[in-house]
Design a protein around this motif. Structure first.
Motif, PDB file in Angstrom:
ATOM      1  N   GLN A  45       0.830  -1.197   0.000  1.00 30.43           N
ATOM      2  CA  GLN A  45       0.000   0.000   0.000  1.00 30.43           C
ATOM      3  C   GLN A  45       0.874   1.260   0.000  1.00 30.43           C
ATOM      4  N   THR A  46       1.922   1.265   0.813  1.00 30.29           N
ATOM      5  CA  THR A  46       2.833   2.415   0.859  1.00 30.29           C
ATOM      6  C   THR A  46       3.569   2.578  -0.462  1.00 30.29           C
ATOM      7  N   ALA A  47       3.991   1.480  -1.077  1.00 30.03           N
ATOM      8  CA  ALA A  47       4.666   1.553  -2.373  1.00 30.03           C
ATOM      9  C   ALA A  47       3.735   2.146  -3.435  1.00 30.03           C
ATOM     10  N   LYS A  48       2.475   1.735  -3.435  1.00 31.61           N
ATOM     11  CA  LYS A  48       1.508   2.273  -4.401  1.00 31.61           C
ATOM     12  C   LYS A  48       1.244   3.756  -4.119  1.00 31.61           C
ATOM     13  N   ALA A  49       1.166   4.135  -2.846  1.00 29.46           N
ATOM     14  CA  ALA A  49       0.973   5.549  -2.502  1.00 29.46           C
ATOM     15  C   ALA A  49       2.138   6.381  -3.037  1.00 29.46           C
ATOM     16  N   ARG A  50       3.341   5.874  -2.909  1.00 29.05           N
ATOM     17  CA  ARG A  50       4.512   6.599  -3.417  1.00 29.05           C
ATOM     18  C   ARG A  50       4.476   6.713  -4.946  1.00 29.05           C
ATOM     19  N   GLU A  51       3.893   5.714  -5.615  1.00 29.52           N
ATOM     20  CA  GLU A  51       3.741   5.778  -7.066  1.00 29.52           C
ATOM     21  C   GLU A  51       2.732   6.866  -7.459  1.00 29.52           C
ATOM     22  N   LEU A  53       1.811   9.677  -5.525  1.00 28.96           N
ATOM     23  CA  LEU A  53       2.183  11.025  -5.091  1.00 28.96           C
ATOM     24  C   LEU A  53       3.371  11.574  -5.860  1.00 28.96           C
ATOM     25  N   GLY A  54       3.423  12.902  -5.956  1.00 34.84           N
ATOM     26  CA  GLY A  54       4.562  13.565  -6.579  1.00 34.84           C
ATOM     27  C   GLY A  54       5.821  13.434  -5.744  1.00 34.84           C
ATOM     28  N   ALA A  55       5.676  13.482  -4.415  1.00 37.82           N
ATOM     29  CA  ALA A  55       6.802  13.323  -3.498  1.00 37.82           C
ATOM     30  C   ALA A  55       6.256  12.989  -2.118  1.00 37.82           C
ATOM     31  N   ALA A  56       7.019  12.174  -1.394  1.00 38.42           N
ATOM     32  CA  ALA A  56       6.644  11.814  -0.026  1.00 38.42           C
ATOM     33  C   ALA A  56       7.905  11.569   0.785  1.00 38.42           C
ATOM     34  N   GLY A  57       7.913  12.072   2.013  1.00 37.61           N
ATOM     35  CA  GLY A  57       9.043  11.881   2.904  1.00 37.61           C
ATOM     36  C   GLY A  57       9.019  10.508   3.561  1.00 37.61           C
ATOM     37  N   THR A  58       9.746  10.396   4.659  1.00 33.75           N
ATOM     38  CA  THR A  58       9.813   9.133   5.392  1.00 33.75           C
ATOM     39  C   THR A  58       8.548   8.937   6.232  1.00 33.75           C
ATOM     40  N   ASN A  59       8.308   7.685   6.605  1.00 33.53           N
ATOM     41  CA  ASN A  59       7.175   7.317   7.474  1.00 33.53           C
ATOM     42  C   ASN A  59       5.831   7.752   6.894  1.00 33.53           C
ATOM     43  N   LEU A  60       5.572   7.323   5.675  1.00 34.93           N
ATOM     44  CA  LEU A  60       4.314   7.599   4.991  1.00 34.93           C
ATOM     45  C   LEU A  60       3.295   6.542   5.396  1.00 34.93           C
ATOM     46  N   SER A  61       2.118   6.982   5.844  1.00 35.18           N
ATOM     47  CA  SER A  61       1.046   6.054   6.209  1.00 35.18           C
ATOM     48  C   SER A  61      -0.274   6.608   5.695  1.00 35.18           C
ATOM     49  N   ARG A  72       0.424  13.500  -8.899  1.00 30.00           N
ATOM     50  CA  ARG A  72       1.776  14.056  -9.032  1.00 30.00           C
ATOM     51  C   ARG A  72       1.878  15.471  -8.488  1.00 30.00           C
ATOM     52  N   ASN A  73       0.742  16.121  -8.249  1.00 23.21           N
ATOM     53  CA  ASN A  73       0.746  17.470  -7.665  1.00 23.21           C
ATOM     54  C   ASN A  73       0.702  17.450  -6.143  1.00 23.21           C
ATOM     55  N   ILE A  74       0.709  16.266  -5.538  1.00 27.76           N
ATOM     56  CA  ILE A  74       0.654  16.148  -4.081  1.00 27.76           C
ATOM     57  C   ILE A  74       2.054  15.864  -3.564  1.00 27.76           C
ATOM     58  N   HIS A  75       2.518  16.724  -2.643  1.00 27.89           N
ATOM     59  CA  HIS A  75       3.853  16.579  -2.050  1.00 27.89           C
ATOM     60  C   HIS A  75       3.683  16.600  -0.533  1.00 27.89           C
ATOM     61  N   VAL A  76       4.021  15.481   0.111  1.00 26.70           N
ATOM     62  CA  VAL A  76       3.883  15.381   1.564  1.00 26.70           C
ATOM     63  C   VAL A  76       5.253  15.202   2.195  1.00 26.70           C
ATOM     64  N   GLY A  77       5.403  15.733   3.396  1.00 29.04           N
ATOM     65  CA  GLY A  77       6.672  15.658   4.105  1.00 29.04           C
ATOM     66  C   GLY A  77       6.825  14.372   4.896  1.00 29.04           C
ATOM     67  N   ASN A  78       7.729  14.403   5.855  1.00 32.49           N
ATOM     68  CA  ASN A  78       7.995  13.252   6.726  1.00 32.49           C
ATOM     69  C   ASN A  78       6.854  13.051   7.721  1.00 32.49           C
ATOM     70  N   ASN A  79       6.651  11.804   8.110  1.00 31.68           N
ATOM     71  CA  ASN A  79       5.671  11.452   9.148  1.00 31.68           C
ATOM     72  C   ASN A  79       4.257  11.899   8.774  1.00 31.68           C
ATOM     73  N   PHE A  80       3.856  11.562   7.561  1.00 30.10           N
ATOM     74  CA  PHE A  80       2.516  11.893   7.082  1.00 30.10           C
ATOM     75  C   PHE A  80       1.570  10.729   7.371  1.00 30.10           C
ATOM     76  N   ASP A  98       5.806  18.460   7.261  1.00 36.11           N
ATOM     77  CA  ASP A  98       6.177  17.325   8.115  1.00 36.11           C
ATOM     78  C   ASP A  98       5.214  17.200   9.291  1.00 36.11           C
ATOM     79  N   ASN A  99       5.066  15.956   9.761  1.00 35.85           N
ATOM     80  CA  ASN A  99       4.297  15.667  10.978  1.00 35.85           C
ATOM     81  C   ASN A  99       2.841  16.124  10.865  1.00 35.85           C
ATOM     82  N   VAL A 100       2.216  15.763   9.758  1.00 38.75           N
ATOM     83  CA  VAL A 100       0.823  16.118   9.520  1.00 38.75           C
ATOM     84  C   VAL A 100      -0.043  14.870   9.657  1.00 38.75           C
ATOM     85  N   MET A 101      -1.131  15.012  10.415  1.00 37.67           N
ATOM     86  CA  MET A 101      -2.106  13.940  10.585  1.00 37.67           C
ATOM     87  C   MET A 101      -3.439  14.423  10.036  1.00 37.67           C
TER      88      MET A 101
END
Length: 185
Positions: A45-51, A53-61, A72-80, A98-101
């Motif tokens: 699921q995380t691998a597909k989410a990264r496919e 999104l335009g960009a994603a930091g570490t700890n994507l959930s 591709r227009n969505i860019h999320v930081g770390n700990n999303f 970063d650190n968005v819930m």
């Protein structure tokens, strides 16, 4: 100028254009694949989410269901972290820090349509970027409208409709959302 060029330039564009439709179709297919994986395989699921999104930091959930217009227009930081049923209409950029819930059933929109009946009949749309800062908690059933910037260390209360920019270090609530408390740490 093509309709995609107009869209990218922030001008009015025809949302029924074949190029725009192809972009949305790609996103719809990828979101359908993401949603079909389900929570039983968080790695896939995380691998597909990264496919998507335009960009994603570490700890994507991200939880299913997720839907978007482009991805591709969505860019999320770390700990999303996003809960169930997130929709992001990202015809324009959506930048999340970063650190968005994000709670369940949240909608983030970047697309708007004309106020005139003729403009709507002509299938016109225009994108306005959305920016969300660091250390933000967005409660369930929140709606964020086109062009809004949300500052750092913000809590958006459940059910709020955010129609204007939100400063740093506050809690906003209501329809339309208004500052109800200042946060101090």
């Amino acid at each position: 100028m093509t309709e995609l060029d107009k869209l990218a330039a922030g001008d009015w564009y025809d949302f029924k254009d074949a190029g725009v439709a192809a972009q949305k179709a790609r996103a719809a297919r990828l979101c359908q694949e993401f949603n079909a994986i389900g929570a039983t395989d968080s790695v896939a699921q995380t691998a597909k989410a990264r496919e998507i999104l335009g960009a994603a930091g570490t700890n994507l959930s991200m939880q299913a269901n997720f839907n978007c217009d482009n991805g591709r227009n969505i860019h999320v930081g770390n700990n999303f972290l996003s809960n169930y049923n997130l929709t992001i209409l990202d015809i324009a950029p959506v930048t999340i820090g970063d650190n968005v819930m994000i709670g369940p059933n949240v909608d983030i929109y970047t697309v708007n349509h004309p106020l005139t009946a003729k403009g709507r009949r002509d299938a016109l749309a225009k994108g306005f970027p959305v920016k969300i800062g660091n250390d933000v908690w967005i409660g369930g059933k929140v709606t964020i409208t086109p062009g809004v910037t949300i500052g750092n260390n913000v809590v958006v209360a459940a059910g709020a409709v955010v129609t204007h920019d939100v400063p740093d270090n506050v809690v906003v609530a209501g329809v339309p959302a208004k500052v109800i408390k200042t946060l101090t740490e």
